[in-house]
Write an enzyme that holds these catalytic residues in place. Structure first.
Site, PDB file in Angstrom:
ATOM      1  N   GLU A 166      24.540  28.940   3.619  1.00 60.12           N
ATOM      2  CA  GLU A 166      25.819  29.306   3.201  1.00 60.12           C
ATOM      3  C   GLU A 166      25.364  29.536   1.732  1.00 60.12           C
ATOM      4  O   GLU A 166      24.470  28.751   1.160  1.00 60.12           O
ATOM      5  CB  GLU A 166      26.878  27.976   3.231  1.00 60.12           C
ATOM      6  CG  GLU A 166      27.238  27.766   4.376  1.00 60.12           C
ATOM      7  CD  GLU A 166      28.168  26.672   4.140  1.00 60.12           C
ATOM      8  OE1 GLU A 166      28.954  26.187   3.246  1.00 60.12           O
ATOM      9  OE2 GLU A 166      28.472  26.024   5.321  1.00 60.12           O
ATOM     10  N   GLU A 226      27.014  19.502   8.452  1.00 59.80           N
ATOM     11  CA  GLU A 226      27.449  18.435   7.483  1.00 59.80           C
ATOM     12  C   GLU A 226      27.927  17.341   7.949  1.00 59.80           C
ATOM     13  O   GLU A 226      28.857  16.649   7.963  1.00 59.80           O
ATOM     14  CB  GLU A 226      28.583  18.866   6.521  1.00 59.80           C
ATOM     15  CG  GLU A 226      28.159  20.057   5.586  1.00 59.80           C
ATOM     16  CD  GLU A 226      29.231  20.763   4.795  1.00 59.80           C
ATOM     17  OE1 GLU A 226      28.978  20.989   3.515  1.00 59.80           O
ATOM     18  OE2 GLU A 226      30.177  20.886   5.235  1.00 59.80           O
TER      19      GLU A 226
END
Length: 979
Positions: free
Chosen positions: A503, A425
């Site tokens: 994820e 991220e």
């Protein structure tokens, strides 16, 4: 990016702190290298250090690095540790937001600074020798002195730094001084979703380097799956000849830089973690090595190991301990990995930084596919539309590359690592592309992962977070939408890549729901090679109330002015490492052996990637209404990986009640991770259906002043509600539509909890329209509706009775503009708190919900009301048992009631109301009342994973529609009324 201690001392004046806001890496450290042990002497410096915490850099003790500084008044602090876990400052949790102004590379003046001092002795045998000082992890920035001489500055919290101490170290007493700052420019690169916990949280040691010593080595151990040959090549950095010894392979005292081709080598996989022990040897040092032969490649759009595609059944793993923070003991790491293996987990993503080196040693030994992730995340820039994000700023390029260098060099010899990950991220940019290019040049044997490169311009696998099942299916078909920012050729390259969900299945609170839908897609589409649940562990911090009751703290519990609440409580295991229902569900969904029985036979499918089922035996047990009747073993030949085999079910004795055959695949012998008999997979086959229970009928309701007597029940005459059943006082049952919202109910862009609460489902009011006594039934009509709104439901309760029991049929007719979904449709009632024991026949033993019910099986179970609760760190809806044929709730004398489903119901029982559960924020907020509160539900809304991911899938959404269901109540003990 490195310099000598002399350069450091000459170039930076004592007391200068410009390094704190310098985007560059630290200085003074030796070039990165792999982690290894050896016979070289080592002085561990773990233990109690003198410690002083200052609120700012300027307030730190001046001159503390000098050997004669008097630190007698300082505290003692263990190293390794996170200092807020020992009462110095406070932990703070954020997920995305930086807890300081986003003004890179600057950090606040209020910058907690820990001063550490450690006195240690060096033996005479170290006279005139070289040595290095090694730090395995310091958060977030440290300046280091030895005997008053500056060695350099450390940045990159989860990465090691080594300093040459040849000139500074002396025989006899030495003083090591370290100044650790919570905030630095490096903090902008360490915005991982976790507690901010500064300190020297990994080990510190001084390691002697003998004259003939090994500096670094890189083991290349490839496996050719066609010839079964292994090729071994070791790059060694040393200023002396190095020899290789691997007795098991017949390699004895050979030059280490030879290329060895070995016939019939046993390959390493996560299922067969075969390691060969060897040594690199010089005249003065022996270095143990563990070699796993394996080859990772992308072939025809699939990630392969040793020529076979693999399916990832993974978890994301942070490093956290409820008492020690980031300083996780090695025994806790091992227990984590053993627990993973026992629950069929085969892969780990080291979110979002390289783990403790010992964890990777354990992954090699026990067998896991590992994505090793760089210590990098800049997620907080997302809130600024990624403006000033370091990922595309050349000023930050050295820091990005430095972190990737140190990750790869430290961990390059682990066969368990099959992918390098650039970080998490951090959007995208030239610095990330440069990391990928450097990594390919350094190690071409492992593909590169980074979810942030959505266009797949510099990675080798296509990775996503929280894509819905429908989108995963499109990806599996290679029919997903084209990326908007790339040309057709680049997008075609992405579509040719293997797909991994780095994820999915956000395991926050009660959930995740809908895992089986993902697994079905992973097994259907070769491109979809599995994924990693977010995440392994709840990051709760153990605390106690004033009266000594334990609970686990989360964001905001330490007075943080900015925090992300309980979003850090999102694991498959609780903070004390107890498995949650979510882990049990995941184990069942991903089981590597799938069995289905029908028409007298059992089909066994081997979903392992490499091994046969020879390590398993197949046990069967026949139960009649949950009571064992017969058992035995099935004769199943070894089934090859990816193969299926059909066997006949055993000949079974007759039974006189609902009966189920359970088949378990269990370990035939002890494994390093579980004992013989451990269950790997299971299935159930129904062999006799349940006979319908007779409906209690024949009694006539009798009005007696203010109450109605009907069979064993006594009802309130005005409201028509049951008040007594046999000898047991009760209240209810009456319609209930509310549940204490789960984290998933509260999550997502449009939280369902908001709709439910906004429509008043948490405060329904009941109006009795009439109570009618018939010849053989009692009928109660009500309207149930929230205040201030115009919609509601007409509810009819139709009771029948005999001398020992009651039968209730409930009709619910919603009218008006209801919300799209409701939490539950069922009944709520209460009984005295003395009712403590629970026995039931249904799906158990644990809780289950419509989209999370694979882990439960039909059986007969006994428990207590207290044990029925799931202690989610943040209290919420829990404890439902589904598929209940009957349940008995009794006190110590056997007084209670039996609830019967027609044919089945959901049942939950707890010592607090739903409203108490809704209001609680920690488990210690829940206080037992004078009653046990029982929910009996016809249907429940699913769980989903909207806390971070898709909401409840359509098949599991509960709509407010006309609903009719039936349930029976019997008084316990059974007493037949006379007359």
């Amino acid at each position: 990016m490195t310099s000598t201690p002399d350069d450091v001392s000459a170039g930076r004046a004592a007391g200068a702190t410009g390094y704190l806001e310098d985007p560059a890496p630290g200085y003074g450290a030796l070039p990165p290298r792999c982690t290894f042990t050896s016979t070289a002497a080592r002085l561990p410096l773990d233990g109690d250090w003198r410690f002083h915490l200052a609120p700012t850099v300027g307030a730190a003790p001046a001159g503390f690095q000098l050997p004669d500084y008097d630190d007698a008044g300082w505290d003692l602090l263990p190293v390794p540790s996170s200092w807020p876990m020992h009462g110095h400052g406070r932990p703070a949790y954020t997920n995305v937001v930086y807890p300081f102004p986003v003004d890179p590379p600057y950090v606040p003046t209020d910058n907690p600074t820990g001063s550490f001092r450690r006195v240690f002795d060096v033996p005479d045998t170290w006279q005139d020798t070289d040595a290095v000082l090694r730090f395995d992890g310091v958060d977030s920035c440290a300046r280091v002195w030895l005997n008053g001489r500056e060695l350099g500055v450390i940045k990159g919290s989860r990465l090691p730094s080594e300093f040459s101490v040849r000139e500074a170290l002396k025989v006899g007493e030495n003083v090591l001084a370290v100044e650790v700052h919570q905030w630095s420019a490096g903090s902008y690169l360490e915005d991982q979703d976790m507690w901010w916990l500064p300190g020297i949280f990994r080990s510190v040691a001084v390691v002697r380097r003998p004259p003939a010593s090994i500096t670094d080595f890189f083991v290349h151990a490839d496996f050719d799956h066609l010839s079964c040959q292994g090729t071994l090549r070791i790059e060694v950095q040393a200023d002396c000849p190095v020899r290789l010894v691997i007795d098991e392979l017949g390699i004895t005292d050979r030059p280490a830089d030879e290329v060895f081709v070995i016939d019939d080598v046993e390959p390493w996989t996560a299922e067969t973690p075969r390691l060969y022990d060897g040594e690199l040897v010089t005249d003065d040092e022996r270095v143990p090595i563990r070699i796993g032969f394996r080859t990772v490649a992308i072939v025809d759009g699939q990630l392969t190991v040793n020529g076979r595609p693999i399916l990832i059944r993974g978890v994301n793993r942070h490093e956290h301990h409820p008492d020690f923070g980031r300083a996780v003991p090695t025994e806790a790491m091992r227990e984590d990995l053993l627990l993973m293996k026992r629950h069929n987990v085969n892969a780990i993503r080291t979110s979002h930084y390289p783990p403790h080196p010992a964890m990777l040693d354990l992954c090699d030994e026990l067998g896991f596919w590992v994505i090793d992730e760089c210590d990098l995340e800049t997620h907080g820039f997302h809130l600024l539309d990624w403006k000033r994000n370091p990922s595309d700023d050349p000023v930050w390029a050295p820091a990005y590359l430095d972190r990737m260098h140190r990750t790869v060099e430290r961990d390059k010899n682990h066969p368990s690592i099959v992918l390098w990950s650039l970080g998490n991220e951090s959007h995208t940019g030239a610095n990330l592309a440069a990391m990928a290019n450097w990594t390919r040049d350094r190690d071409s044997s492992r593909p590169i992962h980074y979810e942030g490169d959505a266009a797949c311009e510099y990675v080798d696998v296509y990775s996503r977070m929280y894509a819905s099942p429908s989108e995963v299916e499109l990806i599996g078909k290679r029919e997903e939408e084209q990326h908007p920012n790339v040309d057709a050729a680049t997008d075609a390259k992405r579509r040719s890549m293997p797909f991994i969900l780095c994820e999915y299945g956000h395991a926050m609170g009660n959930g995740p729901g809908g895992l089986s839908e993902y697994q079905e897609l992973f097994e259907r589409y070769p491109r979809c090679q599995g994924g990693f649940i977010w995440e392994w562990l709840d990051h709760g911090i153990r605390q106690h109330t004033a009266d000594g009751r334990e609970f686990f703290a989360y964001g905001g519990d330490f007075g943080e002015p900015i925090h992300d609440g309980n979003f850090v409580i999102d694991g498959l295991v609780f903070p004390n490492r107890t498995p949650s229902p979510g882990l049990l569900e995941f184990k069942k969904v991903i089981e590597p052996v799938v069995m289905n029985g029908a028409d007298g036979s059992l089909v066994i499918e081997n979903h392992y990637d490499f091994v046969t089922t020879a390590h398993l035996i197949f046990r069967w047990t026949l139960e009649s209404e949950g009571e064992p009747v017969a058992d035995g073993l099935l004769a199943v030949p070894p089934v090859g990986a990816g193969q299926r085999h059909e066997v006949a079910l055993p000949k079974l004795p007759r039974t006189d009640a609902e009966s189920w055959l359970t088949v378990q695949a269990v370990l035939v012998a002890d494994e390093p991770w579980a004992a013989a008999g451990h269950e790997v997979a299971w299935t159930q086959v129904q062999v006799r259906r349940r006979d319908p229970e007779p409906t209690p009928t024949g009694r006539r309701p009798q009005l007696r002043s203010d109450h109605i007597v009907f069979g064993p029940g006594v009802f309130d005459a005005a409201r028509g509600e049951l008040r007594r059943l046999g000898g047991l006082e009760v209240s209810g049952p009456r319609l209930d539509l509310w549940r204490a919202p789960t984290d998933n109910d509260r999550g997502g862009e449009h939280p369902e909890e908001g709709w439910w609460r906004g429509n008043g489902l948490h405060r329904l009011q009941h109006r009795t329209i009439d109570v009618k006594l018939g010849r053989t039934e009692l009928v109660v009509h009500t309207r149930v509706a929230p205040p201030a709104l115009g919609f509601g439901a007409y509810v009819t309760y139709r009771w029948q009775a005999n001398e020992t029991g009651l039968a209730l049929t409930v009709q619910v007719e919603p009218r008006g503009q209801w919300p799209d979904s409701v939490p539950r449709i069922g009944l709520r009632m209460r009984v005295p708190s003395t009712v403590d024991s629970v026995e039931f026949f249904g799906l158990g033993p644990g809780e289950s919900y419509p989209d999370s019910d694979r882990a439960v099986r039909v059986g007969r179970y006994q428990s207590t009301v207290d044990a029925w609760q799931t202690p989610y760190v943040f209290p919420q809806e829990n404890g439902n048992r589904s598929g209940v044929r009957w349940a008995q709730l009794t006190d110590a004398d056997g007084l209670g009631l039996r609830i019967g489903g027609q044919p089945t119901v959901n049942v939950a029982a707890r010592r607090w109301t739903t409203e108490d559960l809704d209001a609680a924020r920690h488990t210690t907020d829940l206080v037992a009342s004078d009653h046990v509160h029982v929910n009996i539900d016809a249907a429940l809304h699913g769980l989903g994973t909207a806390a971070c991911g898709p909401g409840v899938l359509p098949a599991y959404q509960l709509r407010p529609v006309d609903t009719t269901f039936a349930v029976t109540f019997s008084a316990l003990p059974v007493e037949i009324e006379e007359g």
